[in-house]
Motif scaffolding. Structure first.
Motif, PDB file in Angstrom:
ATOM      1  N   TRP A  40       0.817  -1.206   0.000  1.00  0.00           N
ATOM      2  CA  TRP A  40       0.000   0.000   0.000  1.00  0.00           C
ATOM      3  C   TRP A  40       0.852   1.258   0.000  1.00  0.00           C
ATOM      4  O   TRP A  40       0.554   2.228  -0.716  1.00  0.00           O
ATOM      5  CB  TRP A  40      -0.930   0.008   1.216  1.00  0.00           C
ATOM      6  CG  TRP A  40      -2.048  -0.991   1.136  1.00  0.00           C
ATOM      7  CD1 TRP A  40      -2.269  -2.037   1.979  1.00  0.00           C
ATOM      8  CD2 TRP A  40      -3.096  -1.031   0.158  1.00  0.00           C
ATOM      9  NE1 TRP A  40      -3.386  -2.739   1.591  1.00  0.00           N
ATOM     10  CE2 TRP A  40      -3.910  -2.139   0.471  1.00  0.00           C
ATOM     11  CE3 TRP A  40      -3.419  -0.242  -0.943  1.00  0.00           C
ATOM     12  CZ2 TRP A  40      -5.031  -2.476  -0.285  1.00  0.00           C
ATOM     13  CZ3 TRP A  40      -4.540  -0.581  -1.697  1.00  0.00           C
ATOM     14  CH2 TRP A  40      -5.336  -1.679  -1.369  1.00  0.00           C
ATOM     15  N   ILE A  41       1.918   1.263   0.785  1.00  0.00           N
ATOM     16  CA  ILE A  41       2.800   2.433   0.820  1.00  0.00           C
ATOM     17  C   ILE A  41       3.485   2.630  -0.523  1.00  0.00           C
ATOM     18  O   ILE A  41       3.703   3.753  -0.981  1.00  0.00           O
ATOM     19  CB  ILE A  41       3.847   2.282   1.944  1.00  0.00           C
ATOM     20  CG1 ILE A  41       3.147   2.351   3.304  1.00  0.00           C
ATOM     21  CG2 ILE A  41       4.916   3.372   1.865  1.00  0.00           C
ATOM     22  CD1 ILE A  41       4.029   1.978   4.463  1.00  0.00           C
ATOM     23  N   ASN A 177      -4.834  -5.484   9.935  1.00  0.00           N
ATOM     24  CA  ASN A 177      -3.914  -4.596   9.227  1.00  0.00           C
ATOM     25  C   ASN A 177      -4.305  -4.441   7.757  1.00  0.00           C
ATOM     26  O   ASN A 177      -4.230  -3.349   7.187  1.00  0.00           O
ATOM     27  CB  ASN A 177      -2.490  -5.142   9.342  1.00  0.00           C
ATOM     28  CG  ASN A 177      -1.448  -4.072   9.111  1.00  0.00           C
ATOM     29  OD1 ASN A 177      -1.507  -3.003   9.704  1.00  0.00           O
ATOM     30  ND2 ASN A 177      -0.498  -4.352   8.252  1.00  0.00           N
ATOM     31  N   ILE A 178      -4.710  -5.553   7.145  1.00  0.00           N
ATOM     32  CA  ILE A 178      -5.121  -5.518   5.739  1.00  0.00           C
ATOM     33  C   ILE A 178      -6.323  -4.598   5.549  1.00  0.00           C
ATOM     34  O   ILE A 178      -6.413  -3.845   4.570  1.00  0.00           O
ATOM     35  CB  ILE A 178      -5.445  -6.940   5.242  1.00  0.00           C
ATOM     36  CG1 ILE A 178      -4.160  -7.764   5.105  1.00  0.00           C
ATOM     37  CG2 ILE A 178      -6.192  -6.900   3.915  1.00  0.00           C
ATOM     38  CD1 ILE A 178      -4.390  -9.210   4.730  1.00  0.00           C
ATOM     39  N   ILE A 179      -7.256  -4.649   6.505  1.00  0.00           N
ATOM     40  CA  ILE A 179      -8.458  -3.816   6.404  1.00  0.00           C
ATOM     41  C   ILE A 179      -8.140  -2.344   6.651  1.00  0.00           C
ATOM     42  O   ILE A 179      -8.605  -1.458   5.925  1.00  0.00           O
ATOM     43  CB  ILE A 179      -9.520  -4.303   7.412  1.00  0.00           C
ATOM     44  CG1 ILE A 179      -9.995  -5.713   7.036  1.00  0.00           C
ATOM     45  CG2 ILE A 179     -10.702  -3.336   7.473  1.00  0.00           C
ATOM     46  CD1 ILE A 179     -10.899  -6.356   8.070  1.00  0.00           C
ATOM     47  N   ILE A 185      -4.580   4.945   4.975  1.00  0.00           N
ATOM     48  CA  ILE A 185      -3.578   5.535   4.092  1.00  0.00           C
ATOM     49  C   ILE A 185      -4.225   6.457   3.061  1.00  0.00           C
ATOM     50  O   ILE A 185      -3.784   7.592   2.841  1.00  0.00           O
ATOM     51  CB  ILE A 185      -2.761   4.438   3.378  1.00  0.00           C
ATOM     52  CG1 ILE A 185      -1.866   3.700   4.380  1.00  0.00           C
ATOM     53  CG2 ILE A 185      -1.894   5.044   2.264  1.00  0.00           C
ATOM     54  CD1 ILE A 185      -1.140   2.508   3.784  1.00  0.00           C
ATOM     55  N   PHE A 186      -5.307   5.975   2.430  1.00  0.00           N
ATOM     56  CA  PHE A 186      -5.918   6.718   1.320  1.00  0.00           C
ATOM     57  C   PHE A 186      -7.189   7.458   1.717  1.00  0.00           C
ATOM     58  O   PHE A 186      -7.785   8.151   0.902  1.00  0.00           O
ATOM     59  CB  PHE A 186      -6.213   5.767   0.160  1.00  0.00           C
ATOM     60  CG  PHE A 186      -4.989   5.074  -0.362  1.00  0.00           C
ATOM     61  CD1 PHE A 186      -4.033   5.764  -1.086  1.00  0.00           C
ATOM     62  CD2 PHE A 186      -4.779   3.726  -0.103  1.00  0.00           C
ATOM     63  CE1 PHE A 186      -2.894   5.127  -1.561  1.00  0.00           C
ATOM     64  CE2 PHE A 186      -3.642   3.077  -0.568  1.00  0.00           C
ATOM     65  CZ  PHE A 186      -2.696   3.778  -1.290  1.00  0.00           C
ATOM     66  N   ARG A 195      -1.815   8.856   4.601  1.00  0.00           N
ATOM     67  CA  ARG A 195      -0.602   8.380   3.944  1.00  0.00           C
ATOM     68  C   ARG A 195       0.250   7.520   4.892  1.00  0.00           C
ATOM     69  O   ARG A 195      -0.233   6.546   5.456  1.00  0.00           O
ATOM     70  CB  ARG A 195       0.193   9.579   3.394  1.00  0.00           C
ATOM     71  CG  ARG A 195      -0.535  10.342   2.290  1.00  0.00           C
ATOM     72  CD  ARG A 195       0.143  11.658   1.942  1.00  0.00           C
ATOM     73  NE  ARG A 195       1.512  11.459   1.496  1.00  0.00           N
ATOM     74  CZ  ARG A 195       1.876  11.203   0.244  1.00  0.00           C
ATOM     75  NH1 ARG A 195       0.958  11.119  -0.696  1.00  0.00           N
ATOM     76  NH2 ARG A 195       3.148  11.056  -0.069  1.00  0.00           N
ATOM     77  N   VAL A 196       1.526   7.869   5.053  1.00  0.00           N
ATOM     78  CA  VAL A 196       2.439   7.064   5.862  1.00  0.00           C
ATOM     79  C   VAL A 196       1.978   6.997   7.326  1.00  0.00           C
ATOM     80  O   VAL A 196       2.081   5.942   7.973  1.00  0.00           O
ATOM     81  CB  VAL A 196       3.869   7.630   5.781  1.00  0.00           C
ATOM     82  CG1 VAL A 196       4.781   6.959   6.802  1.00  0.00           C
ATOM     83  CG2 VAL A 196       4.429   7.450   4.373  1.00  0.00           C
TER      84      VAL A 196
END
Length: 452
Positions: A40-41, A177-179, A185-186, A195-196
């Protein structure tokens, strides 16, 4: 609650495999856990990956401190259980958890108060990269206590021969974490674009949930944790026993990370893209070392319990069985990184000017995967005996060799690739020499020829 696996009786391969498979699955899940962040990052860009790569070095450094309580607790608990001394095992577990709590709080405060100078060490080039790295460090390392507790609980559950809670807790953390990653982030739905910073928050929330699950599993356990007294005054005798075994591993891990940070600073001289390549490449490379590390944890517990029970021949049989599995896995990882580097790297970063750098990294590091797996598994066997000094000496000496070797090779036509070759060459040497050392140790202890 599943009872512990009997590691001191019955078929060797069956006992070792039943313990190792959930641990190896957990390691793969942990790898996926880390890769989820990176995928994702990576969609934000290589600059965001560079931020996480720099800050992540301090998370990596923290693992060395956590290893003090984890390794010392795991080995001593294994020895006590092998000798059928549950009360002694519970004392070691209690003190290991109390030590973990103390170290986690101290390290978190240091990272929060010193975030800026810690990140400036890497001499990153872009202002945004530096800001993101500071935020990521303050959140993930500031709340590192949960990661510390998870590692110690993992070691203790493995020591009693019950790796199922580790698998279930880690899997739950991965799902969370996946969810949360794309959401934070977005900025999906009502959430702002973080973001980060969003990736850091997602990671910490997942770690907190894993800690809660470990505590629930511990409350249901009837082998060790029902005897553990969390609020009991620390016992100096048991703390000394934990530190004696855990200290060499802790120093080894922290020096390894410190050396890697110096290497990362050399890499940063080739630009932020090179830092991103190293971060992503190390995550991909974890396919081999995290799995080998999981199997080494099983070997550690198998060795420690059988050492406590005085069954030397069984230790040798377990080590040989482990090597057969690790050999196959090491060969697979070597072929994957050498033969398919481009498609694997594109999963994380799609920028065309960065991909060739990533391909070089994976092909060069692919050469050392089998030897790295051999080193990790052998270190697990040594540690199970309570002999943590030999793997620490080998690791410290030959990891330190990377610095002068890299400084020499970067001034050849290899340039940046010279740094990658310094890592590969040292990994090969570590794997071979530690294996030879353990073989000599087994001969000296008459483990190989003892038929008991």
């Amino acid at each position: 609650m599943q009872k512990k696996i009997d590691l001191v009786n019955g078929p060797v391969l069956s006992s070792l495999t039943r313990l190792a498979v959930p641990i190896m699955a957990t390691s793969l899940i942990q790898m996926a856990y880390n890769m989820t962040d990176m995928i994702w990052i990576g969609r934000i860009g290589s600059s965001a990956v560079a931020s996480v790569g720099a800050a992540g070095m301090y998370m990596w450094l923290s693992n060395g401190l956590a290893a003090l309580a984890k390794m010392g607790g795991q080995v001593n608990v294994g020895h006590a259980l092998g000798a059928s001394n549950s009360e002694e095992a519970a004392e070691y577990a209690s003190n290991a958890l109390q030590l973990t709590l103390t170290l986690g709080i101290i390290y978190g405060l240091v990272c929060i108060l010193g975030a800026k100078p810690l990140i400036h060490f890497f001499h990153l080039n872009q202002a945004q990269v530096i800001r993101d790295a500071i935020y990521y460090l303050e959140i993930t390392c500031g709340l590192v206590l949960f990661s510390f507790l998870n590692q110690t609980y993992t070691g203790l559950f493995t020591a009693i021969g019950n790796s199922r809670p580790v698998f279930l807790a880690t899997t739950t953390g991965l799902v969370v974490n996946i969810i949360l990653d794309p959401v934070l982030i977005f900025g999906i739905g009502p959430f702002p674009v973080l973001r980060v910073t969003g990736a850091a928050i997602a990671t910490v929330i997942a770690q907190m949930i894993v800690t809660v699950m470990f505590f629930i599993f511990a409350m249901k356990d009837t082998v060790l944790f029902q005897y553990v007294r969390y609020l009991k005054k620390p016992d100096l005798h048991h703390l000394k026993g934990i530190v004696r075994i855990g200290f060499p591993t802790s120093v080894q891990s922290m020096l390894f990370t410190g050396i890697s940070m110096i290497i990362a600073r050399l890499v940063a001289g080739y630009g932020d893209a090179a830092v991103a390549v190293q971060k992503v490449g190390s995550q991909i490379e974890s396919i081999s070392w995290m799995t080998a590390d999981g199997f080494a944890a099983a070997v550690n517990s198998f060795t420690s319990q059988n050492h406590g029970a005085g069954k030397k021949r069984r230790i040798y049989q377990g080590y040989v069985s482990a090597l057969k599995v690790v050999f196959v896995w090491g060969i697979f990882c070597t072929l994957l990184l050498i033969c398919c580097p481009a498609p694997v790297f594109r999963i994380f970063i799609t920028e065309k000017d960065v991909i060739p750098l990533g391909v070089d990294y994976l092909r060069i590091l692919g050469v050392s995967q089998l030897f790295m797996s051999l080193e990790i598994t052998t270190a697990g066997a040594f540690s199970g005996y309570g002999k943590t000094v030999p793997p620490s000496v080998i690791s410290i000496v030959f990891t330190a060799l990377r610095i002068p070797l890299a400084l020499i090779l970067v001034h050849t036509t290899l340039a940046l690739n010279g740094i990658w070759w310094s890592i590969t060459i040292s990994s090969i040497l570590k794997g071979v020499l530690l294996f030879v050392w353990f073989y000599i140790f087994m001969r000296g202890e008459k483990i190989i020829y003892n038929r008991k």
